[in-house]
Design an enzyme around this catalytic site. Structure first.
Site, PDB file in Angstrom:
ATOM      1  N   GLY A 104     -47.800  25.028 -31.020  1.00 27.34           N
ATOM      2  CA  GLY A 104     -49.086  24.341 -31.163  1.00 27.34           C
ATOM      3  C   GLY A 104     -48.976  22.944 -30.595  1.00 27.34           C
ATOM      4  O   GLY A 104     -48.054  22.640 -29.818  1.00 27.34           O
TER       5      GLY A 104
ATOM      6  N   ILE B 180     -53.022  29.508 -35.447  1.00 33.64           N
ATOM      7  CA  ILE B 180     -54.160  30.227 -36.031  1.00 33.64           C
ATOM      8  C   ILE B 180     -55.384  29.322 -36.066  1.00 33.64           C
ATOM      9  O   ILE B 180     -56.490  29.800 -36.190  1.00 33.64           O
ATOM     10  CB  ILE B 180     -53.859  30.744 -37.461  1.00 33.64           C
ATOM     11  N   ASP B 181     -55.173  27.996 -35.956  1.00 33.26           N
ATOM     12  CA  ASP B 181     -56.294  27.051 -36.112  1.00 33.26           C
ATOM     13  C   ASP B 181     -57.235  27.031 -34.896  1.00 33.26           C
ATOM     14  O   ASP B 181     -58.358  26.555 -35.004  1.00 33.26           O
ATOM     15  CB  ASP B 181     -55.760  25.627 -36.335  1.00 33.26           C
TER      16      ASP B 181
END
Ligand code: F6P
Length: 360
Positions: A115, A139-140
């Site tokens: 990320g 996942i964000d």
């Protein structure tokens, strides 16, 4: 000896990590290259080096498998975040240690899956002269430049399934059910799952809410004979003029650990409406388990494209899903920025058109 590349995963886990690792290793093998997995994040490149050869045996069964066979590492020497929006610059010894590790392992390039934090490390390695290509993971879904990060669709599927289940119990008991989902400072998971799971109220960080508005929606539903209401709330959502709700402690890297807003909102709803309300915090269920079919396909495209970038010598780039294609963009253009939900975006407008309340 065959040419060798390394693959490293940084930060927390996420559905689809193994599918990307598999795609990188298989694509490499088809080019006649060996692929070495670095264990435990970037630290696995430092002495005593920890690696695994990603041969056909090791790759067996990886496509649907959750977690990461390389081990997740969001702490330690290579944690890049020191707080929201701040990045730590790595000391020269660490950069040098990575370079030495790559030389010792005979790696001519590194594929870094991560990320914002892990990709900002990748960028620093690139600026130090290390040939790196990035793959965006979280996942964000809050990384700039790519429509979707892998793992997001799987998290949304999990949250949607939770909403389906909460619907039946909410309806049986005439209750308000509040589902708190992850997403940090972005409301993507809550928004997509909220629409897909038929929530009545969606609360996201990008649209601060008021209790009056939420309770008005609940009363409006009562007037229509709907005795239950489903609320989905992102962990980073907050009241107008309110602050983020955190679980108290900070993470070891200095970032606030969000969580708890669902309980606060549920209690306030009970107070304002007199209706029974319950909260369900979905937590790490969203990060576990098998990736969805969309994520498996995306992970495969990401992994294969990352190896194409390595072959072309396009270092300092990361793969990005620009729809309908997977292409490349500079890592430096993606990091340090939050891709937030646009309050006037298509899905928010769609939700409003369907009568979903955002609490504003
Ligand atoms: O960035 C992914 C994420 O799952 C966020 O949605 C959440 O706030 C955070 O990580 C949780 O981190 P941890 O697993 O360290 O509690």
């Amino acid at each position: 000896m065959s040419k060798r590349i390394g693959v490293v995963t940084g930060g927390g886990d996420c559905p689809g990590l193994n599918a990307v690792i598999r795609a990188v290793a298989k694509t490499s093998a088809n080019r006649g290259w060996d692929c070495i997995g670095i264990l435990g994040g970037y630290e696995g490149l430092l002495e005593p080096r920890q690696t695994v050869l990603l041969d056909h045996q090791t790759l067996s069964g990886l496509l649907p498998r959750g977690g990461t066979i390389l081990g997740a590492a969001s702490r330690g020497k290579f944690s890049a975040k020191v707080g929201h929006g701040q990045t730590r610059m790595l000391p020269k010894e660490l950069l040098e240690g990575v370079k030495a590790g790559m030389d010792a392992l005979g790696l001519f390039a590194l594929v870094a899956i991560g990320g914002d934090g892990s990709l900002s490390i990748a960028q620093q390695l690139f600026e130090y002269g290390i040939p790196v290509v990035g793959v965006p993971k979280t996942i964000d879904n809050d990384l700039e430049g790519t429509l979707f990060t892998f793992g997001f669709d799987s998290a949304v599927a999990c949250a949607t399934d939770a909403l389906d289940r909460l619907h039946t119990t909410a309806e049986s008991h005439n209750r308000v059910m509040v589902l708190e989902v992850m997403g940090r400072y972005a409301g993507w998971i809550a928004l997509y799952a909220g629409v897909a799971g038929g929530a009545d109220v969606i609360l996201i960080p990008e649209i601060p809410f008021s209790y009056e508005s939420i309770c008005e929606k609940i009363h409006e539903r009562e007037g229509l004979g709907k005795k239950f209401t489903i609320v989905i709330i992102a962990e980073g959502a907050r009241e107008k003029d309110g602050g983020f709700v955190t679980s108290g402690a900070q993470t070891e890297t200095g970032e606030a650990r969000l969580g708890g807003i669902g309980g606060v909102v549920s209690a306030e709803i009970e107070k304002c409406t007199g209706k029974e309300s319950r909260v369900c915090v979905l937590g790490h269920l969203q990060r576990g388990g098998s990736p969805t079919t969309f994520d498996r396909a995306l992970c495969s495209m990401f992994g294969a494209t990352a190896v194409e970038l390595v072959a072309a010598g396009d270092f300092g780039n990361m793969v990005a899903f620009t729809g309908p294609q997977v292409g490349a963009m500079k890592i430096s253009d993606a990091i340090g920025k939050l891709k937030a939900v646009r309050p006037d975006g298509n899905l928010v407008r769609t939700a409003r058109a369907l009568g979903i309340c955002f609490g504003d």
